[in-house]
Design an enzyme around this catalytic site. Structure first.
Site, PDB file in Angstrom:
ATOM      1  N   ASP A 276       0.869  -1.169   0.000  1.00 38.00           N
ATOM      2  CA  ASP A 276       0.000   0.000   0.000  1.00 38.00           C
ATOM      3  C   ASP A 276       0.915   1.231   0.000  1.00 38.00           C
ATOM      4  OD1 ASP A 276      -2.108   1.781   0.102  1.00 38.00           O
ATOM      5  OD2 ASP A 276      -3.148   0.760   1.737  1.00 38.00           O
TER       6      ASP A 276
HETATM    7  C1  NOJ Z   1      -3.987   4.048   0.098  1.00 36.48           C
HETATM    8  C2  NOJ Z   1      -5.134   3.104   0.164  1.00 36.48           C
HETATM    9  O1  NOJ Z   1      -5.123   2.410   1.393  1.00 36.48           O
HETATM   10  C3  NOJ Z   1      -5.156   2.093  -0.971  1.00 36.48           C
HETATM   11  O2  NOJ Z   1      -6.350   1.375  -0.929  1.00 36.48           O
HETATM   12  C4  NOJ Z   1      -4.986   2.778  -2.294  1.00 36.48           C
HETATM   13  O3  NOJ Z   1      -5.031   1.853  -3.345  1.00 36.48           O
HETATM   14  C5  NOJ Z   1      -3.676   3.566  -2.287  1.00 36.48           C
HETATM   15  N1  NOJ Z   1      -3.716   4.550  -1.220  1.00 36.48           N
HETATM   16  C6  NOJ Z   1      -3.398   4.270  -3.595  1.00 36.48           C
HETATM   17  O4  NOJ Z   1      -4.228   5.357  -3.741  1.00 36.48           O
END
Ligand code: NOJ
Length: 738
Positions: A276
């Site tokens: 993530d």
């Molecule tokens: C953080 C989020 O937790 C995740 O779900 C997402 O895909 C990423 N940011 C990218 O935006």
């Protein structure tokens, strides 16, 4: 021959050699990925495992270079990883997320179709609808130039306050796994990669970057990990996104147990694990624990998978074989999904079939609405002369959930002063007005009141033939809701209106479960979730009876937080990123949601699986037999009412004697069936043996204990309609349930 010419020629020769084994698409993705990695330079391998944030996020840092998007990336998107043109490997253009093509905060967001929330799609209990939605948003991703969609939200609802429950698929491993698995399958049918996320146990947002989840292996495998396992088997996601939180001491993205052992060894996952954004915390530990690609590196403290990884390989802390494996997994995903052979062609959004896609999202929404109470008020009486609609900006549209998954659609709006100025805002409404939808379908005079002043709303409601109050609860990434009450005094609004007029219908647009202190005083309640860009039409069609509601709750609605395993949320939103707060999921273990309520003999406000219809359905002829290592169930369903509709057959299973299960019963199978009045169908449903078994951590096997098992049909987890008993012999299954 000039030096440049010589160089060009030798480069061409190299690419010919390298390309010949790659071009043969008849070969397996495995063989092609091996050949590709063989042909890569060390720099190219490193390039495959290092991702950029693809947004000029000057607000993040005051404008450091980390947040300037790479020029080959797609602006205002989640991520970018450069390709290797000489080997025919495309770049990875990454977009959020599960309800459609999102845009990071931007003054000029892409306008795309949004599905209802993930939880809503789960409320359809219809795998085909989930697949169709995935196929639609994957198509929009593709036509927007993206070949990696960061969808597949899969964490189970352990915490009803979780601000991201709307991105997930509920509390049951089978239902959530089947629904999310089908969404992923739909997305990848477009020859693009889908993730499955956030792996794992990212069940609350409070302290999400640091919280350390304690959970035992057995409980984990029988609950959240089982949900991921089902989704993986069905959807075959080519990528898995590891979560922010720690699990049993180690960050998810450097968690050997989760990544190397469970995902890659036990389940045989061949794709790549991406972090993530901001979830990579190290170079050596992360790479060796199984993280294959650092995403959006600017969010991390350091570019861990850039020079530091190169050095770690040079000095042997990370083996060359491991770097090769990391690069191979990334390209394998691109071959396996077809992203290499059917490359995206940049922005082709002008060719999106908007009308067709609107139908897909509307069908999903219509199937997801759950009729929670109806004392005969719905469908709206044709004879009604005056209908008052109150609140929820129903004159404009429907609410959506906030955060990185935010999809913007034509005509979207943020109302002044609502929601935070920064992330996870803007608090966004889609221009699909339930009010207009109702007005178009009735001869009654329909008037609107914004509900800001409960007294004025109640005055208007008095004497109307029908009152419909729209109540909203906005939830978003990074924040949990403080409690389960509707915010902004809406409980008081509903109470005041219901006091003035008993014929009050409440339509809820919420991220997840809420409590309803006014329930006894209203005539009908519809849970509409966040219903997507055609949500207003869907709501109007259900209220007027053009569509017969068929959604069922994918999550228990507790009567109060005291009934949940953690009445007080662990962690404190104010803790900083170096803190190490803990939460204990062994309190409930695998007994999540209805299983917890069953085990503790608690009566929820509304149980898992619950939902009413404008018709009535009956089941008959329930029988079950052992089948392979699992069981087969046969049951007939009949529409005994006067209107066509769909029913959800829910099969629950339960051992007659204690078999070491986490709770008295589990959902074993389900099916959604459309039936005309008087029509009946006989269904044959299989029960996966893992749902009849317990997991043994030491031997990594599942065991079905010999004995009698009750096989039941139910209208919900608390309303069992028929029971039969089967005897099962002892069965041992491997870690993959075979
Ligand atoms: C953080 C989020 O937790 C995740 O779900 C997402 O895909 C990423 N940011 C990218 O935006």
């Amino acid at each position: 021959m000039t030096k440049t010419k010589r160089l060009l020629l030798s480069a061409a020769a190299l690419s010919m050699i390298a390309l010949s084994p790659l071009a043969a698409s008849a070969q397996t993705a495995d063989a092609r990925a091996d050949a590709a990695v063989k042909a890569m330079t060390q720099a190219e391998k490193l390039q495959m495992v290092f991702g950029y944030f693809s947004t000029n996020a000057t607000w993040m840092t005051g404008g450091t270079k980390n947040f300037i998007f790479p020029k080959e990336g797609l602006p205002d998107s989640a991520g970018y990883v450069p390709g290797i043109a000489r080997l025919g490997i495309p770049a990875q253009w990454e977009t959020d997320a599960g309800v459609g093509v999102a845009t990071q905060r931007s003054p000029t967001p892409r306008l795309r179709t949004a599905l209802p929330s993930g939880l809503a799609t789960s409320a359809t209990w219809n795998p085909d609808t989930a697949f169709a939605g995935g196929a639609m948003i994957g198509n929009e991703a593709r036509l927007s130039g993206f070949n990696v969609q960061l969808a597949g939200g899969m964490d189970l609802v352990r915490e009803p306050r979780n601000g991201r429950n709307f991105e997930y698929s509920g509390e049951d491993p089978l239902l959530a796994g089947v629904i999310t698995g089908n969404e992923i399958k739909g997305i990848q049918s477009n020859h693009i990669v889908s993730t499955m996320k956030h792996y794992a146990f990212n069940a609350q947002e409070t302290n999400r970057f640091t919280i350390d989840v304690k959970v035992g292996d057995k409980a984990a495998r029988e609950s959240d990990l089982l949900a991921f396992q089902f989704a993986y088997e069905i959807g075959q996601p080519a990528s898995v996104m590891c979560a922010y939180n720690r699990v049993n001491g180690a960050y998810s993205c450097e968690n050997d147990w989760l990544l190397n052992q469970v995902l890659k060894t036990d389940w045989g996952f061949k794709g790549y694990v991406m972090s993530d954004w901001g979830a990579t915390h190290s170079t050596v530990a992360a790479a060796n624990a199984g993280l294959d690609q650092e995403s959006g590196w600017a969010f991390d403290k350091s570019p861990y998978f850039a020079d530091a990884l190169k050095e770690a390989v040079n000095n042997g802390h990370v083996s060359q074989a491991r770097l090769d494996d990391m690069a191979k997994r990334v390209v394998w995903a691109l071959y396996a999904t077809g992203a290499v052979d059917d490359p995206v062609k940049g922005d082709q959004s002008a060719t999106i079939d908007w009308a067709g896609h609107a139908k897909v999202t509307q069908t999903d929404a219509e199937e997801s609405l759950v009729l929670l109470k109806n004392n005969g008020l719905l469908p709206l009486a044709k004879a009604a002369k005056k209908i008052v609609v109150i609140g929820g900006h129903a004159d404009f549209g429907v609410l959506s959930g906030g955060g990185s998954s935010q999809v913007y659609a034509e005509g979207w709006k943020r109302f002044d002063g609502e929601g935070p100025d920064g992330f996870p805002g803007p608090l966004t409404y889609y221009a699909s007005s339930p009010l207009k939808g109702i007005q178009a379908r009735t001869k009654a005079s329909v008037v609107f009141n914004d509900g800001k002043d409960p007294k004025a709303a109640a005055r208007l409601a008095r004497g109307a033939d029908m009152v419909i109050v729209f109540a909203t609860q906005w939830t978003g990434e990074s924040i949990d809701v403080p409690d389960l009450n509707l915010p902004d005094n809406q409980d008081a609004l509903i109470s005041a209106v219901a006091k003035a007029n008993k014929k009050t219908v409440v339509v809820l647009e919420t991220g997840g479960p809420v409590v309803m202190p006014w329930l006894a005083n209203v005539g009908a309640v519809v849970e509409a979730w966040y219903p997507g860009t055609s949500g207003g039409e869907a709501i109007a069609r259900v209220l007027t009876g053009e569509v017969n509601p068929s959604g069922r709750l994918p999550v228990t609605f507790p009567a109060s937080l005291d009934q949940t395993p953690r009445p007080k949320l662990d962690g404190d939103p104010k803790l900083d990123d170096d803190a190490h707060p803990h939460t204990d999921y062994d309190i409930e273990g695998a007994a999540i949601g209805y299983k917890w309520f069953d085990k503790k003999s608690l009566k929820p406000l509304f149980p898992f699986g619950y939902g009413l219809s404008y018709s009535t359905f009956a089941t008959s002829g329930l029988s079950a037999t052992a089948d392979g290592k699992g069981a087969k169930v046969s049951v007939s369903v009949k529409n005994t009412g006067k209107v066509a509709g769909s029913t959800v057959t829910q099969v629950y299973v339960s051992p007659a004697a204690d078999a070491g299960w986490e709770a008295p019963k589990r959902l074993g199978a389900f099916a959604k069936t459309a039936l005309n009045p008087g029509e009946s169908k006989t269904l044959s449903l299989g029960v996966d043996p893992r749902l009849l078994a317990t997991y043994d951590s030491a031997s990594k096997t599942w065991t079905v204990k010999a004995g009698d098992y009750k096989v039941m049909t139910g209208n919900s987890a608390t309303d069992i309609t028929a029971t039969t008993t089967i005897h099962l012999d002892q069965q041992t299954l491997d870690v993959r349930g075979k």
